[in-house]
Design an enzyme around this catalytic site. Structure first.
Site, mmCIF file in Angstrom:
data_model
loop_
_atom_site.group_PDB
_atom_site.id
_atom_site.type_symbol
_atom_site.label_atom_id
_atom_site.label_comp_id
_atom_site.label_asym_id
_atom_site.label_seq_id
_atom_site.Cartn_x
_atom_site.Cartn_y
_atom_site.Cartn_z
ATOM 1 N N GLY A 16 0.822 -1.207 0.000
ATOM 2 C CA GLY A 16 0.000 0.000 0.000
ATOM 3 C C GLY A 16 0.854 1.254 0.000
ATOM 4 N N ASN A 59 -7.040 4.857 9.269
ATOM 5 C CA ASN A 59 -6.602 3.648 9.961
ATOM 6 C C ASN A 59 -6.640 3.795 11.482
ATOM 7 O OD1 ASN A 59 -4.494 5.433 8.792
ATOM 8 N ND2 ASN A 59 -3.184 4.363 10.241
ATOM 9 N N GLN A 117 -7.081 1.061 3.948
ATOM 10 C CA GLN A 117 -7.845 0.642 5.116
ATOM 11 C C GLN A 117 -9.320 0.418 4.764
ATOM 12 O OE1 GLN A 117 -7.816 -0.768 8.641
ATOM 13 N NE2 GLN A 117 -5.972 0.338 8.142
ATOM 14 N N ALA A 168 -3.029 -5.672 0.015
ATOM 15 C CA ALA A 168 -3.748 -6.932 0.230
ATOM 16 C C ALA A 168 -3.839 -7.366 1.695
ATOM 17 C CB ALA A 168 -3.091 -8.051 -0.589
ATOM 18 N N HIS A 169 -2.831 -7.017 2.501
ATOM 19 C CA HIS A 169 -2.809 -7.608 3.854
ATOM 20 C C HIS A 169 -3.823 -6.994 4.806
ATOM 21 C CE1 HIS A 169 -0.415 -4.723 6.422
ATOM 22 N NE2 HIS A 169 -0.078 -4.258 5.238
ATOM 23 N N THR A 203 10.417 -7.696 -11.918
ATOM 24 C CA THR A 203 9.661 -8.909 -12.232
ATOM 25 C C THR A 203 8.466 -9.031 -11.296
ATOM 26 O OG1 THR A 203 11.679 -9.978 -12.981
ATOM 27 C CG2 THR A 203 9.840 -11.427 -12.413
ATOM 28 N N CYS A 222 5.544 5.106 19.522
ATOM 29 C CA CYS A 222 6.250 4.777 20.758
ATOM 30 C C CYS A 222 7.680 5.300 20.695
ATOM 31 C CB CYS A 222 6.267 3.265 20.936
ATOM 32 S SG CYS A 222 7.186 2.712 22.367
#
Ligand SMILES: *Cc1c(COP(=O)(O)O)cnc(C)c1O
Length: 387
Positions: free
Chosen positions: A69, A152, A180, A201-202, A238, A326
């Site tokens: 993304g 997100n 998102q 995709a994730h 590729t 953090c």
């Protein structure tokens, strides 16, 4: 351990994994090769592209596969910024203050090293970008507008259709980061009216490390990863055949099952929001109640160190997330918390709880049982530390 962090990433759907597997070994060819190994791989990439195009209601040659993304955001913004400046000299980019770092840091880079001017659009206290503000901010020197489809950190859905309409009426390119949003919202690019749209995709049960960018025909774009002529000369390298196949299958399943998935998570999500606001003192929902991703709950707790709360939750068996970056010793509220106007004492105590297909009512029950006590504990620890 109970996973409540589906906005960070999702597990790969086993049907997606099954679709990918043959392309690691049995059909391992390079899509650019002329021989039959290459033809098999090329046809897999072509079919994946056609599938993605049909899900987005666009042409296959308007889909560019990327590595994630973030890369899609980079290609859209850098590629169009360079191309438009070359054509017209325009060098201003408008973007909201609540964008993902893949967009904000790309813009800061363009400003620092490439001479572009970035105009940051304010969001309201729920994190929404108003189309009227976009219309007011566009000027002759504007090259691109970039506003995310859904946030997100706080789950807020932006009025993308209306913003796209404003941009189109002024002949300005519009990019949206839908990384998102794609898991739950309509992604028909004709109905949305966007010129470019980023996906990864994730976030919808596909593998990490593969993304796509929709680029409307005729959009000026310059490749920022140079080399071979893959992906219509817009993204060298590729093609990652198994991951591209996985991307397409994950997106197909998402579009097919979207309503069912939303109907599963939304009542659980609503229970979390209701219970947290009712049982935890000095708690607030961040983002919007109505215009919000159905799997997404996010809060701030006054005088709580969000990272400490995450550690306590982790120790208790719950994987959640916080908005604040953090930084050891000197935590700062995230830019999104600042953008929605939260003070430091609230903004540092953020918690994001995001649900998915595997979340059960029992998971939510046990989460709601421990959370109030852990917030109280985190609050006490923070106050003691400051004594
Ligand atoms: C996750 C996410 C990204 C980055 O996607 P990657 O595939 O992890 O690079 C960009 N924008 C938004 C809104 C996201 O949620």
């Amino acid at each position: 351990m109970i996973y409540l962090d589906y906005s960070a990433t999702t597990p790969v759907d086993s049907r997606v994994l099954d679709a990918m597997t043959p392309f690691f070994n049995a059909s391992f060819g390079n899509p650019s090769s002329v021989h039959r190994y290459g033809q098999v791989a090329e046809s897999a990439v072509d079919s994946a592209r056609e599938m993605v195009a049909s899900m987005l209601n666009c042409r296959p040659d308007e889909i560019i596969f990327t590595s994630c993304g973030s890369e899609s955001d980079n290609l859209a913004i850098r590629g169009a910024a360079y191309a438009i400046r070359e054509r017209t000299g325009a060098k201003r980019i408008l973007a909201s203050r609540a964008e993902h770092p893949a967009v904000t840091n790309t813009l800061k880079h363009l400003e620092k090293y490439e001479g572009f001017l970035i105009e940051w659009l304010d969001v309201d206290e729920r994190g929404r970008v108003s189309p009227e503000k976009v219309a007011e901010a566009i000027c002759e020197d504007t090259a691109i507008v970039s506003v995310m489809y859904a946030n997100n950190e706080i789950g807020t859905i932006n009025p993308i259709k209306e913003i796209a309409k404003v941009c189109r009426s002024k002949n300005i390119l519009f990019h949206t980061d839908a990384v998102q949003a794609a898991a739950y919202l309509p992604i028909d690019v004709q109905s949305l009216g966007v010129d470019m749209m980023s996906l990864g995709a994730h976030k919808f049960y596909g593998p990490k490390g593969v993304g796509a960018l929709f680029v409307r025909k005729g959009t000026p774009l310059i490749s920022h990863l140079t080399g071979g002529g893959q992906e219509f000369n817009l993204r060298a390298g590729t093609q990652n055949v198994p991951y591209i196949v996985g991307f397409a299958e994950a997106l197909r399943l998402t579009v097919m099952e979207r309503e069912r998935r939303a109907a599963h998570v939304k009542p659980l999500r609503d229970r979390i929001i209701g219970a947290v606001l009712e049982t935890i003192p000095d708690s607030r929902l961040t983002g919007d109640w109505e215009s919000r991703l159905p799997h997404h709950a996010s809060f701030v707790f006054k005088d709580v160190d969000g990272n400490l709360l995450l550690a306590l939750l982790d120790a208790a068996g719950f994987a959640c997330s916080s908005g604040s970056a953090c930084k050891t010793g000197n935590p700062e509220p995230s830019e999104v918390m600042n953008a929605i106007g939260l003070s430091r004492e609230w903004g540092l105590g953020s918690l994001r709880v995001t649900l998915g297909v595997q979340t059960t009512p029992a998971d939510v029950d046990s989460f709601l049982k421990v959370l109030p006590g852990l917030v109280e504990k985190a609050r006490k620890l923070k106050l003691n530390r400051h004594d």
